[in-house]
Design a protein around this motif. Structure first.
Motif, PDB file in Angstrom:
ATOM      1  N   PHE A  92      37.599  44.739  35.908  1.00 41.29           N
ATOM      2  CA  PHE A  92      37.256  43.571  36.722  1.00 41.29           C
ATOM      3  C   PHE A  92      37.114  44.091  38.156  1.00 41.29           C
ATOM      4  CE2 PHE A  92      39.192  39.603  38.842  1.00 41.29           C
ATOM      5  CZ  PHE A  92      37.953  39.018  38.994  1.00 41.29           C
ATOM      6  N   PRO A  93      35.931  44.037  38.751  1.00 46.10           N
ATOM      7  CA  PRO A  93      35.692  44.772  40.004  1.00 46.10           C
ATOM      8  C   PRO A  93      36.265  44.122  41.259  1.00 46.10           C
ATOM      9  CG  PRO A  93      33.709  43.613  39.352  1.00 46.10           C
ATOM     10  CD  PRO A  93      34.703  43.409  38.229  1.00 46.10           C
ATOM     11  N   TYR A  94      37.561  43.858  41.249  1.00 53.19           N
ATOM     12  CA  TYR A  94      38.183  43.223  42.413  1.00 53.19           C
ATOM     13  C   TYR A  94      38.200  44.141  43.627  1.00 53.19           C
ATOM     14  CZ  TYR A  94      42.221  45.556  40.153  1.00 53.19           C
ATOM     15  OH  TYR A  94      43.062  46.455  39.530  1.00 53.19           O
ATOM     16  N   THR A  95      38.040  45.456  43.413  1.00 52.64           N
ATOM     17  CA  THR A  95      37.979  46.355  44.560  1.00 52.64           C
ATOM     18  C   THR A  95      36.734  46.090  45.408  1.00 52.64           C
ATOM     19  OG1 THR A  95      37.003  47.999  43.073  1.00 52.64           O
ATOM     20  CG2 THR A  95      39.343  48.217  43.562  1.00 52.64           C
ATOM     21  N   SER A  96      35.682  45.547  44.815  1.00 52.64           N
ATOM     22  CA  SER A  96      34.500  45.127  45.575  1.00 52.64           C
ATOM     23  C   SER A  96      34.636  43.684  46.051  1.00 52.64           C
ATOM     24  CB  SER A  96      33.236  45.272  44.723  1.00 52.64           C
ATOM     25  OG  SER A  96      32.917  46.625  44.492  1.00 52.64           O
ATOM     26  N   TYR A  97      35.076  42.802  45.170  1.00 55.29           N
ATOM     27  CA  TYR A  97      35.235  41.398  45.546  1.00 55.29           C
ATOM     28  C   TYR A  97      36.230  41.228  46.696  1.00 55.29           C
ATOM     29  CZ  TYR A  97      32.885  40.380  41.075  1.00 55.29           C
ATOM     30  OH  TYR A  97      31.994  40.317  40.023  1.00 55.29           O
ATOM     31  N   ALA A  98      37.074  42.229  46.894  1.00 58.32           N
ATOM     32  CA  ALA A  98      38.032  42.181  48.009  1.00 58.32           C
ATOM     33  C   ALA A  98      37.326  42.058  49.350  1.00 58.32           C
ATOM     34  CB  ALA A  98      38.905  43.430  47.997  1.00 58.32           C
ATOM     35  N   ARG A  99      36.041  42.411  49.417  1.00 62.63           N
ATOM     36  CA  ARG A  99      35.280  42.346  50.675  1.00 62.63           C
ATOM     37  C   ARG A  99      34.644  40.979  50.911  1.00 62.63           C
ATOM     38  NH1 ARG A  99      33.646  47.490  48.298  1.00 62.63           N
ATOM     39  NH2 ARG A  99      34.868  49.129  49.312  1.00 62.63           N
ATOM     40  N   MET A 100      34.792  40.064  49.996  1.00 64.57           N
ATOM     41  CA  MET A 100      34.205  38.736  50.160  1.00 64.57           C
ATOM     42  C   MET A 100      34.978  37.922  51.194  1.00 64.57           C
ATOM     43  SD  MET A 100      33.280  37.817  46.173  1.00 64.57           S
ATOM     44  CE  MET A 100      32.740  36.146  46.573  1.00 64.57           C
ATOM     45  N   THR A 101      34.291  37.008  51.852  1.00 62.33           N
ATOM     46  CA  THR A 101      34.944  36.151  52.837  1.00 62.33           C
ATOM     47  C   THR A 101      35.733  35.058  52.120  1.00 62.33           C
ATOM     48  OG1 THR A 101      33.087  34.593  52.983  1.00 62.33           O
ATOM     49  CG2 THR A 101      33.031  36.532  54.451  1.00 62.33           C
TER      50      THR A 101
END
Length: 308
Positions: free
Chosen positions: A122-131
């Motif tokens: 689950f790509p939360y390492t990328s979603y972590a950059r969402m506002t």
């Protein structure tokens, strides 16, 4: 007395190390100030993020206008088989009872409401950059989709990959919410928007960037978007920097590819990119143009020797 004193010192050292180890392994949630107010999301804006994020590819069997997010096809990797869970608004089998804080912590820190670490399939390492606002909008849109009472199968992972406790250390090493690409102060706004879409909700780097530790670690940011082994372990994901096979493509060529699936050479999209392109085709053209503008300014990296 000396032995007793030494034993006490050793016991103290063990306690400190144990406490330090726990602090590295325990799930870490978002600060409350990093989460938008409950109920503040806008579902219409969230639909745009839903397609940018490709949620349907892992959590549904069919990409309809109103997909049923009961879980999609299994992701078979060298580390085991992962199954995307039911994220429909069903309160028992899906995430219907999740608060916005529950959703944000899962999406951006990989921690479920029960406090368990989630796997980085689950790509939360990328979603972590969402506002925070975009996270709230996505949550609002998911609540409008059909509920499902289906339960996805559990992950099938061999030892030691089935030990979730080690994910705390993995996240301490590899979960970095700051942007990857450094942009000049005078870069046009569409490029900044493109960086956000590619590095955040689009999570393009999760497949187009090689990983460290033999594929088990985080992204090798020194080769950002330069291609790497397919997550399934069969084949290779291409280099999409200006140093790869799309080097001669214009921004318009990239937008056309996102919209239609056809390359400038009139070849068509293939492999795992088929679903990604179908999702991208639902975005507004200004979003696609922003993604293309960003991809043309990231540092060019030649293909690795094993990619040729």
């Amino acid at each position: 007395m000396r032995r007793r004193g030494l034993a006490l010192v050793l016991a103290g050292v063990v306690a400190v190390l144990a406490a330090g180890g726990y602090s590295l392994l325990r799930p870490v949630r978002l600060d409350a100030t990093a989460i938008a107010p409950e109920g503040s999301g806008d579902a219409a804006r969230g639909e745009r993020l839903f397609w940018a994020g490709g949620c349907v590819s892992c959590h549904a069997s069919e990409a309809t206008d109103r997909p049923v997010l009961s879980g999609g096809a299994p992701l078979v990797t060298p580390f085991g088989t992962f199954h995307g869970p039911n994220i429909s608004p069903d309160p028992e089998h899906g995430i219907g009872r999740w608060t916005l804080a529950d959703f944000a912590n899962a999406l951006q820190r990989g921690v479920d409401p029960e406090g368990r670490n989630l796997y980085p399939a689950f790509p939360y390492t990328s979603y972590a950059r969402m506002t925070p606002g975009d996270v709230a909008d996505l949550h609002a849109f998911l609540k409008t989709l059909p509920p499902s009472t289906a339960d996805a199968p559990p992950n099938d992972l061999p030892f030691p990959f089935n030990l979730r406790i080690a994910l705390g250390l993995w996240k301490a090493l590899f979960l970095h919410p700051e942007p990857v690409a450094t942009l000049a102060a005078d870069v046009p706004e569409p490029v900044r928007r493109g960086r956000y879409l590619v590095e955040g909700p689009g999570h393009c780097g999760e497949c187009h960037t090689p990983r460290t530790l033999g594929g088990a670690g985080g992204l090798d940011l020194s080769r950002w978007l330069a291609g790497g082994p397919a997550p399934e372990g069969d084949g290779r994901i291409p280099n999409i920097t200006p140093g790869g096979p799309t080097a001669d493509w214009s921004e318009d060529d990239l937008v056309t590819y996102f919209e239609t699936g056809f390359t400038p050479e009139f070849d068509s999209v293939g492999g795992s990119m088929v679903e990604v392109q179908h999702n991208l085709a639902r975005l507004q053209k200004d979003d696609l143009a922003a993604i293309a503008a960003y991809l043309k300014v990231v540092p060019p990296i030649p293909d690795a020797a094993d990619a040729k």
